[in-house]
Design a protein around this motif. Structure first.
Motif, PDB file in Angstrom:
ATOM      1  N   GLU A  32       0.832  -1.204   0.000  1.00  0.00           N
ATOM      2  CA  GLU A  32       0.000   0.000   0.000  1.00  0.00           C
ATOM      3  C   GLU A  32       0.864   1.250   0.000  1.00  0.00           C
ATOM      4  O   GLU A  32       0.604   2.208  -0.735  1.00  0.00           O
ATOM      5  CB  GLU A  32      -0.937  -0.024   1.212  1.00  0.00           C
ATOM      6  CG  GLU A  32      -2.033   1.033   1.177  1.00  0.00           C
ATOM      7  CD  GLU A  32      -1.566   2.388   1.691  1.00  0.00           C
ATOM      8  OE1 GLU A  32      -2.096   3.399   1.201  1.00  0.00           O
ATOM      9  OE2 GLU A  32      -0.681   2.436   2.565  1.00  0.00           O
ATOM     10  N   CYS A  33       1.912   1.265   0.798  1.00  0.00           N
ATOM     11  CA  CYS A  33       2.834   2.401   0.849  1.00  0.00           C
ATOM     12  C   CYS A  33       3.491   2.620  -0.509  1.00  0.00           C
ATOM     13  O   CYS A  33       3.534   3.750  -1.022  1.00  0.00           O
ATOM     14  CB  CYS A  33       3.890   2.180   1.932  1.00  0.00           C
ATOM     15  SG  CYS A  33       5.173   3.447   1.977  1.00  0.00           S
ATOM     16  N   GLN A  35       2.473   1.605  -3.502  1.00  0.00           N
ATOM     17  CA  GLN A  35       1.477   1.998  -4.503  1.00  0.00           C
ATOM     18  C   GLN A  35       1.050   3.467  -4.324  1.00  0.00           C
ATOM     19  O   GLN A  35       0.804   4.163  -5.310  1.00  0.00           O
ATOM     20  CB  GLN A  35       0.252   1.083  -4.422  1.00  0.00           C
ATOM     21  CG  GLN A  35       0.515  -0.358  -4.770  1.00  0.00           C
ATOM     22  CD  GLN A  35       0.647  -0.596  -6.253  1.00  0.00           C
ATOM     23  OE1 GLN A  35       0.037   0.090  -7.054  1.00  0.00           O
ATOM     24  NE2 GLN A  35       1.450  -1.568  -6.631  1.00  0.00           N
ATOM     25  N   ARG A  36       0.976   3.916  -3.101  1.00  0.00           N
ATOM     26  CA  ARG A  36       0.568   5.299  -2.819  1.00  0.00           C
ATOM     27  C   ARG A  36       1.614   6.299  -3.321  1.00  0.00           C
ATOM     28  O   ARG A  36       1.267   7.382  -3.787  1.00  0.00           O
ATOM     29  CB  ARG A  36       0.335   5.482  -1.312  1.00  0.00           C
ATOM     30  CG  ARG A  36      -0.154   6.864  -0.944  1.00  0.00           C
ATOM     31  CD  ARG A  36      -0.626   7.008   0.502  1.00  0.00           C
ATOM     32  NE  ARG A  36      -0.385   5.877   1.360  1.00  0.00           N
ATOM     33  CZ  ARG A  36       0.584   5.822   2.288  1.00  0.00           C
ATOM     34  NH1 ARG A  36       1.400   6.839   2.458  1.00  0.00           N
ATOM     35  NH2 ARG A  36       0.709   4.765   3.063  1.00  0.00           N
ATOM     36  N   HIS A  37       2.884   5.941  -3.229  1.00  0.00           N
ATOM     37  CA  HIS A  37       3.945   6.898  -3.548  1.00  0.00           C
ATOM     38  C   HIS A  37       4.582   6.729  -4.928  1.00  0.00           C
ATOM     39  O   HIS A  37       5.170   7.672  -5.445  1.00  0.00           O
ATOM     40  CB  HIS A  37       5.046   6.827  -2.478  1.00  0.00           C
ATOM     41  CG  HIS A  37       4.589   7.275  -1.140  1.00  0.00           C
ATOM     42  ND1 HIS A  37       4.258   8.584  -0.857  1.00  0.00           N
ATOM     43  CD2 HIS A  37       4.381   6.596   0.001  1.00  0.00           C
ATOM     44  CE1 HIS A  37       3.882   8.696   0.398  1.00  0.00           C
ATOM     45  NE2 HIS A  37       3.949   7.489   0.944  1.00  0.00           N
ATOM     46  N   ASP A  39       5.548   6.877  -8.576  1.00  0.00           N
ATOM     47  CA  ASP A  39       5.193   7.665  -9.753  1.00  0.00           C
ATOM     48  C   ASP A  39       6.438   7.777 -10.621  1.00  0.00           C
ATOM     49  O   ASP A  39       7.331   8.581 -10.344  1.00  0.00           O
ATOM     50  CB  ASP A  39       4.696   9.052  -9.341  1.00  0.00           C
ATOM     51  CG  ASP A  39       4.402   9.951 -10.524  1.00  0.00           C
ATOM     52  OD1 ASP A  39       4.389   9.471 -11.683  1.00  0.00           O
ATOM     53  OD2 ASP A  39       4.187  11.159 -10.295  1.00  0.00           O
TER      54      ASP A  39
END
Length: 198
Positions: A32-33, A35-37, A39
């Motif tokens: 989750e961490c 995927q959230r960050h 880019d």
């Protein structure tokens, strides 16, 4: 492949589900961490990479190996080169073995560019690369650890595991079979769904 043994192992895992999931749930948080960050187009690639991998060190770093720190170091020194290597690694349209080889070769080349004496190794092993793939595409990739994979190969009566990048490919194929069995196991799915929160 000894399917009777596979189903026996799944039953054993299901019977010990509560104990197993309590030791493994942190991996969902790491994904989750990431995927959230993550880019790939981030203007400050080094900062983004640092945030995305900020919890992954628990999976891949040890007392004498620090691949996350080396990734951060390389991305600060050569952000566009590291960005390009991740573009290659994460290009799912190409065969996985070719992407892994290209990524590791690129890391070798970056290590050579770092001033002499400041870095002895980049610590980007097959295990680390598998974690990076899994973080980006958790539904398509698995965490590869040689000893764990070899134990499963042995338990399921599969011929000797290949060496090098072929070991990851063969392990993913075997893990894919295991994953399909788990996905089709209604009791397991129910227990897993009850254990996971947002």
């Amino acid at each position: 492949l000894d399917r009777t043994m596979l189903h026996s192992l799944v039953e054993e895992y299901r019977a010990n589900f509560s104990k197993n999931i309590s030791r493994e749930i942190y991996k969902w948080r790491i994904v989750e961490c990431f995927q959230r960050h993550w880019d790939i187009e981030a203007g400050d690639f080094a900062s983004m990479l640092s945030k995305a991998f900020s919890q992954a060190d628990r999976l891949i770093e040890s007392r004498y190996r620090y691949p996350c720190r080396m990734l951060k170091c390389f991305s600060e020194l050569y952000p566009e080169d590291v960005r390009s290597l991740f573009r290659v690694l994460y290009d799912e349209s190409r065969p996985m073995a070719l992407r892994i080889r290209a990524y590791l070769l690129g890391m070798d080349m970056l290590l050579e560019r770092v001033e002499s004496g400041s870095a002895a190794a980049h610590f980007q092993t097959y295990h680390v690369v598998s974690v990076a793939l899994w973080l980006r595409y958790p539904d398509n990739h698995f965490i590869y650890k040689h000893k764990v994979a070899q134990s499963l190969f042995d338990a399921l009566g599969v011929k000797q595991m290949p060496r090098g990048v072929g070991a990851i490919v063969a392990t993913y194929e075997l893990y894919g079979v295991v994953a399909e069995v788990l996905r089709s196991d209604a009791a397991y799915r129910s227990m897993l769904d009850a254990a996971l929160d947002e």
